[in-house]
Design an enzyme around this catalytic site. Structure first.
Site, PDB file in Angstrom:
ATOM      1  N   HIS A   1       0.871  -1.180   0.000  1.00 58.79           N
ATOM      2  CA  HIS A   1       0.000   0.000   0.000  1.00 58.79           C
ATOM      3  C   HIS A   1       0.907   1.228   0.000  1.00 58.79           C
ATOM      4  O   HIS A   1       2.089   1.146   0.327  1.00 58.79           O
ATOM      5  CB  HIS A   1      -0.953  -0.051   1.197  1.00 58.79           C
ATOM      6  CG  HIS A   1      -2.047  -1.070   1.012  1.00 58.79           C
ATOM      7  ND1 HIS A   1      -3.334  -0.732   0.687  1.00 58.79           N
ATOM      8  CD2 HIS A   1      -2.028  -2.428   1.050  1.00 58.79           C
ATOM      9  CE1 HIS A   1      -4.061  -1.835   0.563  1.00 58.79           C
ATOM     10  NE2 HIS A   1      -3.294  -2.884   0.776  1.00 58.79           N
TER      11      HIS A   1
ATOM     12  N   CYS B   1      -7.783  -0.576   3.375  1.00 56.72           N
ATOM     13  CA  CYS B   1      -8.444  -1.678   4.080  1.00 56.72           C
ATOM     14  C   CYS B   1      -9.344  -1.073   5.138  1.00 56.72           C
ATOM     15  O   CYS B   1      -8.888  -0.246   5.929  1.00 56.72           O
ATOM     16  CB  CYS B   1      -7.424  -2.612   4.713  1.00 56.72           C
ATOM     17  SG  CYS B   1      -8.193  -3.916   5.701  1.00 56.72           S
TER      18      CYS B   1
HETATM   19  P1  HMG Z   1     -17.666 -13.298  12.531  1.00 58.53           P
HETATM   20  O1  HMG Z   1     -18.688 -12.259  12.829  1.00 58.53           O
HETATM   21  O2  HMG Z   1     -16.766 -13.768  13.615  1.00 58.53           O
HETATM   22  O3  HMG Z   1     -18.280 -14.558  11.747  1.00 58.53           O
HETATM   23  O4  HMG Z   1     -16.769 -12.754  11.342  1.00 58.53           O
HETATM   24  P2  HMG Z   1     -19.300 -15.658  12.116  1.00 58.53           P
HETATM   25  O5  HMG Z   1     -18.746 -16.923  11.558  1.00 58.53           O
HETATM   26  O6  HMG Z   1     -19.676 -15.599  13.571  1.00 58.53           O
HETATM   27  O7  HMG Z   1     -20.566 -15.220  11.228  1.00 58.53           O
HETATM   28  C1  HMG Z   1     -21.241 -14.009  11.445  1.00 58.53           C
HETATM   29  C2  HMG Z   1     -22.177 -13.763  10.290  1.00 58.53           C
HETATM   30  O8  HMG Z   1     -21.437 -13.571   9.084  1.00 58.53           O
HETATM   31  C3  HMG Z   1     -23.128 -14.941  10.013  1.00 58.53           C
HETATM   32  O9  HMG Z   1     -24.326 -14.374   9.490  1.00 58.53           O
HETATM   33  C4  HMG Z   1     -22.417 -15.668   8.913  1.00 58.53           C
HETATM   34  O10 HMG Z   1     -23.300 -16.431   8.090  1.00 58.53           O
HETATM   35  C5  HMG Z   1     -21.838 -14.530   8.114  1.00 58.53           C
HETATM   36  P3  HMG Z   1     -25.649 -14.259  10.387  1.00 58.53           P
HETATM   37  O11 HMG Z   1     -26.009 -15.677  10.709  1.00 58.53           O
HETATM   38  O12 HMG Z   1     -25.240 -13.486  11.618  1.00 58.53           O
HETATM   39  O13 HMG Z   1     -26.605 -13.523   9.490  1.00 58.53           O
HETATM   40  N1  HMG Z   1     -20.656 -14.960   7.358  1.00 58.53           N
HETATM   41  C6  HMG Z   1     -20.526 -14.824   6.031  1.00 58.53           C
HETATM   42  N2  HMG Z   1     -21.330 -14.299   5.093  1.00 58.53           N
HETATM   43  C7  HMG Z   1     -20.874 -14.330   3.810  1.00 58.53           C
HETATM   44  N3  HMG Z   1     -19.684 -14.821   3.466  1.00 58.53           N
HETATM   45  C8  HMG Z   1     -18.860 -15.353   4.375  1.00 58.53           C
HETATM   46  C9  HMG Z   1     -19.273 -15.371   5.713  1.00 58.53           C
HETATM   47  N4  HMG Z   1     -18.702 -15.809   6.848  1.00 58.53           N
HETATM   48  C10 HMG Z   1     -19.570 -15.565   7.838  1.00 58.53           C
HETATM   49  N5  HMG Z   1     -17.665 -15.834   4.011  1.00 58.53           N
HETATM   50  C11 HMG Z   1     -15.479 -13.140   9.345  1.00 58.53           C
HETATM   51  C12 HMG Z   1     -15.698 -13.529  10.792  1.00 58.53           C
HETATM   52  C13 HMG Z   1     -14.172 -13.750   8.898  1.00 58.53           C
HETATM   53  C14 HMG Z   1     -16.628 -13.698   8.500  1.00 58.53           C
HETATM   54  C15 HMG Z   1     -15.443 -11.604   9.266  1.00 58.53           C
HETATM   55  O14 HMG Z   1     -14.486 -11.147  10.166  1.00 58.53           O
HETATM   56  C16 HMG Z   1     -15.109 -11.116   7.894  1.00 58.53           C
HETATM   57  O15 HMG Z   1     -15.907 -11.224   6.970  1.00 58.53           O
HETATM   58  N6  HMG Z   1     -13.914 -10.550   7.718  1.00 58.53           N
HETATM   59  C17 HMG Z   1     -13.432 -10.124   6.429  1.00 58.53           C
HETATM   60  C18 HMG Z   1     -12.938  -8.736   6.544  1.00 58.53           C
HETATM   61  C19 HMG Z   1     -12.415  -8.285   5.211  1.00 58.53           C
HETATM   62  O16 HMG Z   1     -12.967  -8.580   4.166  1.00 58.53           O
HETATM   63  N7  HMG Z   1     -11.295  -7.517   5.252  1.00 58.53           N
HETATM   64  C20 HMG Z   1     -10.683  -7.008   4.081  1.00 58.53           C
HETATM   65  C21 HMG Z   1      -9.987  -8.045   3.271  1.00 58.53           C
HETATM   66  S1  HMG Z   1      -8.371  -8.446   3.889  1.00 58.53           S
HETATM   67  C22 HMG Z   1      -7.351  -7.161   3.283  1.00 58.53           C
HETATM   68  O17 HMG Z   1      -7.831  -6.223   2.713  1.00 58.53           O
HETATM   69  C23 HMG Z   1      -5.852  -7.309   3.417  1.00 58.53           C
HETATM   70  C24 HMG Z   1      -5.161  -7.698   2.105  1.00 58.53           C
HETATM   71  O18 HMG Z   1      -5.444  -6.771   1.077  1.00 58.53           O
HETATM   72  C25 HMG Z   1      -3.644  -7.781   2.317  1.00 58.53           C
HETATM   73  C26 HMG Z   1      -3.124  -6.509   2.999  1.00 58.53           C
HETATM   74  O19 HMG Z   1      -3.173  -5.421   2.405  1.00 58.53           O
HETATM   75  O20 HMG Z   1      -2.715  -6.674   4.148  1.00 58.53           O
HETATM   76  C27 HMG Z   1      -5.629  -9.086   1.649  1.00 58.53           C
HETATM   77 MG    MG Z   2      -4.367  -4.912   0.757  1.00 51.80          MG
END
Ligand code: HMG
Ligand code: MG
Length: 284
Positions: free
Chosen positions: A207, A238
């Site tokens: 970044h 992010c």
């Molecule tokens: P949580 O709240 O602990 O998850 O989040 P959970 O398992 O308890 O589920 C909560 C709710 O989310 C449930 O729905 C699940 O069904 C739903 P509800 O029953 O409450 O209606 N859920 C999902 N829905 C759709 N797709 C899924 C999914 N999983 C659960 N896959 C979780 C844990 C990992 C899901 C959450 O923390 C999350 O989604 N995190 C992602 C955050 C994200 O996208 N961050 C940005 C990307 S990483 C980044 O940018 C870095 C990178 O570029 C490298 C860098 O620059 O460092 C890659």
């Molecule tokens: Mg990134």
């Protein structure tokens, strides 16, 4: 012949996940289609994460299904858990990216888990992906600085990178999430990681918050890395790394690589059209 460097275009995912307003699906599809014309080998087009955590990415399925498929391009999607992996596979992702972090603070903020728990989730994904013959790339976030825990020790990055390799990721992308890493600290981090993985298994993901991403790319090139992630138009950041700017801009990276004598095999005119489109998305 000039040496090849692959630019992995991550703008439609890493860029658009951080836009304040939700971009309509058809405009995301148009951006990916414009990027396909530029000839990338891989484009990260969506993420299958909780829509409550990242509403900007809630239409991943529609994007994957709506885009045109250029032969020779692999369309990648990010998935943090098995639910996300299964959705990405069902909607036609050619490659899946999983994500963990080199600090506990960032793992908690970004994934609501400890680093060990994220690795357990990734192991479950890799089990399934192995059976599906789905290639999986692993991201390590916060490889120099964490917004919650401060400076990150190179040894932590090396340990987590090795864990991703052991689980079966074909490549580890080193995420300098905050864009604050100096070339000296990126160099120290890479030295530690290269004790564990050869440069052919690594990608640089910088970044550009401090405007040093291109210098950091050059440090990584010096260590033999030949794959770099970037976002067209410098889109993004992010949502869980406050203050972080977008990835290094693809067009700036392509130009720097050309100046340094590397071949990226991108169509410059098509890339310029995609860049204009990306800028129009950023500006509204
Ligand atoms: P949580 O709240 O602990 O998850 O989040 P959970 O398992 O308890 O589920 C909560 C709710 O989310 C449930 O729905 C699940 O069904 C739903 P509800 O029953 O409450 O209606 N859920 C999902 N829905 C759709 N797709 C899924 C999914 N999983 C659960 N896959 C979780 C844990 C990992 C899901 C959450 O923390 C999350 O989604 N995190 C992602 C955050 C994200 O996208 N961050 C940005 C990307 S990483 C980044 O940018 C870095 C990178 O570029 C490298 C860098 O620059 O460092 C890659
Ligand atoms: Mg990134």
């Amino acid at each position: 012949m000039a040496e090849a460097v692959e630019i992995v275009e991550v703008g439609p995912r890493d860029g658009l996940q951080n836009q304040a307003r939700i971009i309509p699906t058809d405009r995301k599809v148009a951006l990916v289609d414009a990027l396909s014309e530029a000839g990338f080998q891989r484009i990260e087009v969506a993420s299958f994460v909780s829509p409550r955590w990242v509403p900007q990415m809630a239409d991943g399925a529609e994007v994957l299904v709506g885009i045109g498929r250029r032969p020779g391009t692999r369309y990648m999607a990010l998935a943090p858990n098995l639910k996300g992996y299964e959705a990405a596979r069902a909607d036609g992702a050619d490659e899946v990216a999983v994500v963990t972090a080199a600090s506990e603070g960032f793992a908690r903020a970004n994934l609501n888990a400890t680093v060990a728990e994220t690795l357990d989730r990734i192991a479950t994904i890799l089990d399934m992906a192995h059976r599906d013959e789905m290639p999986v790339r692993g991201y390590v976030s916060v490889v120099t600085d964490c917004p919650y825990d401060g400076e990150v020790a190179p040894a932590s990055v090396a340990r987590v990178s090795a864990a991703l390799r052991d689980l079966g990721c074909h490549e580890v992308s080193l995420g300098e999430t905050l864009g604050r890493g100096t070339p000296e600290r990126v160099d120290a981090m890479l030295r530690a990681v290269l004790e564990e993985l050869p440069p052919e298994r690594l990608a640089g993901h910088f970044h550009d918050t401090s405007g040093r991403a291109l210098e950091n790319v050059e440090v990584a090139l010096g260590h033999g890395l030949r794959v770099f992630d970037s976002s067209v138009g410098g889109l993004g950041g992010c949502p869980f790394a406050p203050g972080a700017a977008g990835n290094v801009a693809t067009e700036a990276l392509a130009e720097r690589l050309a100046t340094l004598g590397y071949e990226t095999a991108l169509d410059r005119e098509a890339l310029a059209r995609a860049t204009a489109l990306a800028r129009s998305l950023r500006e509204g």
